[in-house]
Write a protein that holds these residues in place. Sequence first.
Motif, PDB file in Angstrom:
ATOM      1  N   PHE A 122      34.811  88.625  36.651  1.00 30.50           N
ATOM      2  CA  PHE A 122      35.210  87.311  36.146  1.00 30.50           C
ATOM      3  C   PHE A 122      35.720  86.424  37.278  1.00 30.50           C
ATOM      4  CE2 PHE A 122      38.172  84.282  34.313  1.00 30.50           C
ATOM      5  CZ  PHE A 122      37.459  83.784  33.246  1.00 30.50           C
ATOM      6  N   THR A 123      36.654  86.951  38.074  1.00 29.46           N
ATOM      7  CA  THR A 123      37.242  86.128  39.123  1.00 29.46           C
ATOM      8  C   THR A 123      36.253  85.834  40.251  1.00 29.46           C
ATOM      9  OG1 THR A 123      38.176  88.098  40.174  1.00 29.46           O
ATOM     10  CG2 THR A 123      39.600  86.884  38.656  1.00 29.46           C
ATOM     11  N   SER A 124      35.424  86.801  40.597  1.00 33.92           N
ATOM     12  CA  SER A 124      34.471  86.528  41.682  1.00 33.92           C
ATOM     13  C   SER A 124      33.387  85.545  41.252  1.00 33.92           C
ATOM     14  CB  SER A 124      33.859  87.817  42.210  1.00 33.92           C
ATOM     15  OG  SER A 124      33.171  88.510  41.203  1.00 33.92           O
ATOM     16  N   ALA A 125      33.015  85.547  39.987  1.00 38.75           N
ATOM     17  CA  ALA A 125      32.051  84.547  39.500  1.00 38.75           C
ATOM     18  C   ALA A 125      32.671  83.153  39.530  1.00 38.75           C
ATOM     19  CB  ALA A 125      31.590  84.889  38.094  1.00 38.75           C
ATOM     20  N   ARG A 126      33.929  83.045  39.181  1.00 43.50           N
ATOM     21  CA  ARG A 126      34.601  81.734  39.217  1.00 43.50           C
ATOM     22  C   ARG A 126      34.736  81.219  40.630  1.00 43.50           C
ATOM     23  NH1 ARG A 126      40.005  81.541  36.265  1.00 43.50           N
ATOM     24  NH2 ARG A 126      39.939  79.496  37.228  1.00 43.50           N
ATOM     25  N   LYS A 127      35.130  82.094  41.550  1.00 42.97           N
ATOM     26  CA  LYS A 127      35.326  81.654  42.940  1.00 42.97           C
ATOM     27  C   LYS A 127      34.007  81.361  43.630  1.00 42.97           C
ATOM     28  CE  LYS A 127      39.726  83.933  43.602  1.00 42.97           C
ATOM     29  NZ  LYS A 127      40.453  84.992  44.307  1.00 42.97           N
ATOM     30  N   ALA A 128      32.986  82.149  43.352  1.00 41.76           N
ATOM     31  CA  ALA A 128      31.693  81.931  44.004  1.00 41.76           C
ATOM     32  C   ALA A 128      31.006  80.677  43.478  1.00 41.76           C
ATOM     33  CB  ALA A 128      30.782  83.141  43.810  1.00 41.76           C
ATOM     34  N   GLY A 129      31.322  80.267  42.275  1.00 35.04           N
ATOM     35  CA  GLY A 129      30.684  79.097  41.686  1.00 35.04           C
ATOM     36  C   GLY A 129      31.267  77.781  42.138  1.00 35.04           C
ATOM     37  N   GLN A 130      32.353  77.814  42.856  1.00 33.51           N
ATOM     38  CA  GLN A 130      32.991  76.554  43.271  1.00 33.51           C
ATOM     39  C   GLN A 130      32.329  75.931  44.426  1.00 33.51           C
ATOM     40  OE1 GLN A 130      37.179  77.174  43.705  1.00 33.51           O
ATOM     41  NE2 GLN A 130      37.397  77.785  41.610  1.00 33.51           N
TER      42      GLN A 130
END
Length: 186
Positions: free
Chosen positions: A178-186
């Motif tokens: 969840f967190t890596s998808a959010r950070k990578a999408g920025q």
Amino acid sequence: MSQSSPPPSGPPVDNPYAGQPGQQAAPPQPGFPQQGAPQPGFPMAPTAPAAPVRNNLVLGLAAAVGAAVVAAGIYGVIIGATKHEIGYAAVGVGFLIGIAAGRVGGRNPILPVVSAVLSLGAVYLGQLVGEAMIGAKETAFTFNELFFDHFDVIQEAWKAEADPLTFLFFAIAAYVAFTSARKAGQ
């Protein structure tokens, strides 16, 4: 008749804003600052243009599913080779899925949630692949026979070996996805 001669002029001045070298510089315009003249206010560095926003849900989902299948297979091979469940590898599964979804899909808010769910499924599938590999080494059955023909036996073996630590790594893998998808999408 007398001919007039052109007015005498000095050597041509190079103007960086003129089209050809040797052209005369244009006279200063009132109200416009001249080049090299100090400008009022604070100096500002030029800013780079904003990166285009990626928001492709379909590509992000496809990347997450592909990463989940690959990560589950690798995780299962690790379990089958070591005969142990390795929790850090489960975290790696979640990270790989989240990074793939975020980098390809962008900022779509659905991708982190889907990544977390896919990481749960990938960790579970990887553990089942590992159980089938271990069972194939200990019995006369091949991996394919165990995994595809006797899947219920593999699930029962997984249930017998599951402990609270197994479920903790499920939760950690989902959180990391969840967190890596959010950070990578920025």
